[in-house]
Design a protein around this motif. Structure first.
Motif, PDB file in Angstrom:
ATOM      1  N   SER A 109       0.860  -1.179   0.000  1.00  0.00           N
ATOM      2  CA  SER A 109       0.000   0.000   0.000  1.00  0.00           C
ATOM      3  C   SER A 109       0.896   1.228   0.000  1.00  0.00           C
ATOM      4  O   SER A 109       2.114   1.113   0.125  1.00  0.00           O
ATOM      5  N   ARG A 110       0.283   2.382  -0.110  1.00  0.00           N
ATOM      6  CA  ARG A 110       1.064   3.630  -0.081  1.00  0.00           C
ATOM      7  C   ARG A 110       1.329   4.111   1.336  1.00  0.00           C
ATOM      8  O   ARG A 110       2.023   5.118   1.526  1.00  0.00           O
ATOM      9  N   GLU A 111       0.783   3.396   2.277  1.00  0.00           N
ATOM     10  CA  GLU A 111       0.942   3.745   3.692  1.00  0.00           C
ATOM     11  C   GLU A 111       2.423   3.895   4.035  1.00  0.00           C
ATOM     12  O   GLU A 111       3.243   3.036   3.699  1.00  0.00           O
ATOM     13  N   ARG A 112       2.769   4.977   4.720  1.00  0.00           N
ATOM     14  CA  ARG A 112       4.154   5.272   5.050  1.00  0.00           C
ATOM     15  C   ARG A 112       4.773   4.158   5.894  1.00  0.00           C
ATOM     16  O   ARG A 112       4.079   3.539   6.711  1.00  0.00           O
ATOM     17  N   TRP A 113       6.060   3.922   5.726  1.00  0.00           N
ATOM     18  CA  TRP A 113       6.755   2.926   6.546  1.00  0.00           C
ATOM     19  C   TRP A 113       7.620   3.643   7.570  1.00  0.00           C
ATOM     20  O   TRP A 113       8.391   4.538   7.223  1.00  0.00           O
ATOM     21  N   GLN A 114       7.470   3.263   8.819  1.00  0.00           N
ATOM     22  CA  GLN A 114       8.225   3.891   9.910  1.00  0.00           C
ATOM     23  C   GLN A 114       8.043   5.411   9.845  1.00  0.00           C
ATOM     24  O   GLN A 114       6.924   5.868   9.639  1.00  0.00           O
ATOM     25  N   ASP A 115       9.137   6.169   9.976  1.00  0.00           N
ATOM     26  CA  ASP A 115       9.003   7.625   9.935  1.00  0.00           C
ATOM     27  C   ASP A 115       9.166   8.181   8.519  1.00  0.00           C
ATOM     28  O   ASP A 115       9.282   9.382   8.328  1.00  0.00           O
ATOM     29  N   GLY A 116       9.186   7.269   7.530  1.00  0.00           N
ATOM     30  CA  GLY A 116       9.337   7.734   6.148  1.00  0.00           C
ATOM     31  C   GLY A 116      10.762   8.111   5.791  1.00  0.00           C
ATOM     32  O   GLY A 116      11.024   8.608   4.698  1.00  0.00           O
ATOM     33  N   GLY A 117      11.703   7.848   6.686  1.00  0.00           N
ATOM     34  CA  GLY A 117      13.110   8.202   6.461  1.00  0.00           C
ATOM     35  C   GLY A 117      13.770   7.311   5.426  1.00  0.00           C
ATOM     36  O   GLY A 117      13.201   6.299   5.004  1.00  0.00           O
ATOM     37  N   PRO A 118      14.982   7.695   5.021  1.00  0.00           N
ATOM     38  CA  PRO A 118      15.680   6.956   3.967  1.00  0.00           C
ATOM     39  C   PRO A 118      16.057   5.533   4.390  1.00  0.00           C
ATOM     40  O   PRO A 118      16.243   5.263   5.570  1.00  0.00           O
ATOM     41  N   VAL A 119      16.166   4.673   3.385  1.00  0.00           N
ATOM     42  CA  VAL A 119      16.450   3.254   3.631  1.00  0.00           C
ATOM     43  C   VAL A 119      17.732   2.862   2.915  1.00  0.00           C
ATOM     44  O   VAL A 119      17.863   3.080   1.704  1.00  0.00           O
ATOM     45  N   LEU A 120      18.659   2.325   3.657  1.00  0.00           N
ATOM     46  CA  LEU A 120      19.854   1.751   3.048  1.00  0.00           C
ATOM     47  C   LEU A 120      19.579   0.254   2.902  1.00  0.00           C
ATOM     48  O   LEU A 120      19.428  -0.455   3.900  1.00  0.00           O
ATOM     49  N   MET A 121      19.448  -0.195   1.663  1.00  0.00           N
ATOM     50  CA  MET A 121      19.078  -1.595   1.415  1.00  0.00           C
ATOM     51  C   MET A 121      20.334  -2.459   1.411  1.00  0.00           C
ATOM     52  O   MET A 121      21.146  -2.389   0.501  1.00  0.00           O
TER      53      MET A 121
END
Ligand code: ADP
Ligand code: ZN
Ligand code: MG
Length: 279
Positions: A41-53
């Motif tokens: 879904s488009r629901e935000r994940w966590q605080d919406g901060g950047p993700v280092l994959m």
């Protein structure tokens, strides 16, 4: 800001990256990919901060990056980059499209057609799984009998997704290959020396410092651009006559075995890049 680091195992790399981010004032939250169950879904994940994959699994990295981008997170590398670099046929194709020099390569779907094409091109050739790393199952095929065996294994083992053969020109290297790290831009590199024609450090090749000439730096940056890579390791093959081609691009940069030899501060450079992109 918080940076989210997604991992499979917290290896030396992931620990050093987290430390470098913290040293720059970021909060770092680590997430095991095994525990992530994300709503599509488009629901935000966590605080919406950047993700280092930093997932070591191509399947997990690709799906997680895709999902997180829909949720509005900035993922490094991007889902598009991961999808391209994780598949050697798609990487090669992206390089071809951008007119980056590469060994000739083809893809085929049945034994007979592939062996015939190899015979036409001439041996030796190299074949490898389109998905894979650390030099696993990379095979040099010196003649038609090995070709038949390799191709029958390729098409008779595994599942439907494995039934594609990637065949490449064999490059007669001068005892090493080259890796250029592109962290936004070319920041340095290493030479991997081996008696064996497969020169992965995971397979015992010795990493050496290498002063990246301007021409190699530009080539690696061009290759990174072709796959949308921001934090990548670009592998180059050099012929004995000094011609240079791009072999593959790694989207989850590893350096635990090499950092003491190269002296390139990759975790710090990667953390700096994260900081710059968030400005
Ligand atoms: P991996 O993702 O497993 O590292 P690579 O394509 O990088 O797969 O192959 C591993 C190593 O095998 C390379 O670093 C290089 O030493 C050797 N190799 C791969 N392809 C070729 C080729 N076409 N010609 C010569 N050497 C090759
Ligand atoms: Zn690889
Ligand atoms: Mg490689």
């Amino acid at each position: 800001h918080e940076v989210h680091l997604v991992y499979t195992r917290l290896r030396t790399e992931e620990r050093m990256l987290a430390d470098a981010l913290r040293a720059r004032g970021f909060g770092v939250r680590t997430h095991a990919d095994s525990e992530l169950v994300l709503p599509l879904s488009r629901e935000r994940w966590q605080d919406g901060g950047p993700v280092l994959m930093r997932s070591m699994s191509f399947t997990r990295a690709r799906y997680l990056a895709s999902i997180l981008e829909v949720k509005g997170s900035r993922v490094l590398n991007t889902a598009q980059c991961i999808a391209t670099c994780g598949d050697k046929a798609l990487t090669t194709l992206a390089l071809a499209r951008a007119e980056v020099p590469i060994p000739w390569a083809f893809v085929g779907f049945e034994e007979e057609a592939c062996v015939a094409q190899m015979q036409e091109r001439g041996f030796p050739v190299v074949t490898k799984p389109v998905l894979g790393s650390w030099g696993r199952m990379v095979a040099r095929v010196d003649g038609v009998h090995a070709a038949e065996g390799m191709m029958s294994m390729r098409f008779e083992m595994g599942g439907a997704q494995d039934h594609v053969a990637l065949v490449q020109q064999y490059i007669d290297k001068p005892g090493y290959d080259l890796r250029v790290y592109v962290i936004g831009k070319a920041v340095g590199g290493m030479r991997r020396r081996s008696e064996h024609w497969v020169t992965n450090t995971a397979r015992g090749a010795v990493p050496e410092r290498y002063e990246v000439p301007e021409s190699h730096a530009r080539l690696a940056e061009q290759a990174a651009r072709a796959v949308g890579g921001e934090l990548v390791a670009v592998d180059l093959l050099e012929t004995r006559t000094g011609e240079v081609m791009v072999n593959e691009i790694n989207h989850c940069v590893e350096f635990a075995r090499s950092i003491e030899f190269t002296g390139i501060p990759l975790p710090e450079l990667m953390a700096d890049y994260v900081r710059e992109t968030l400005r």
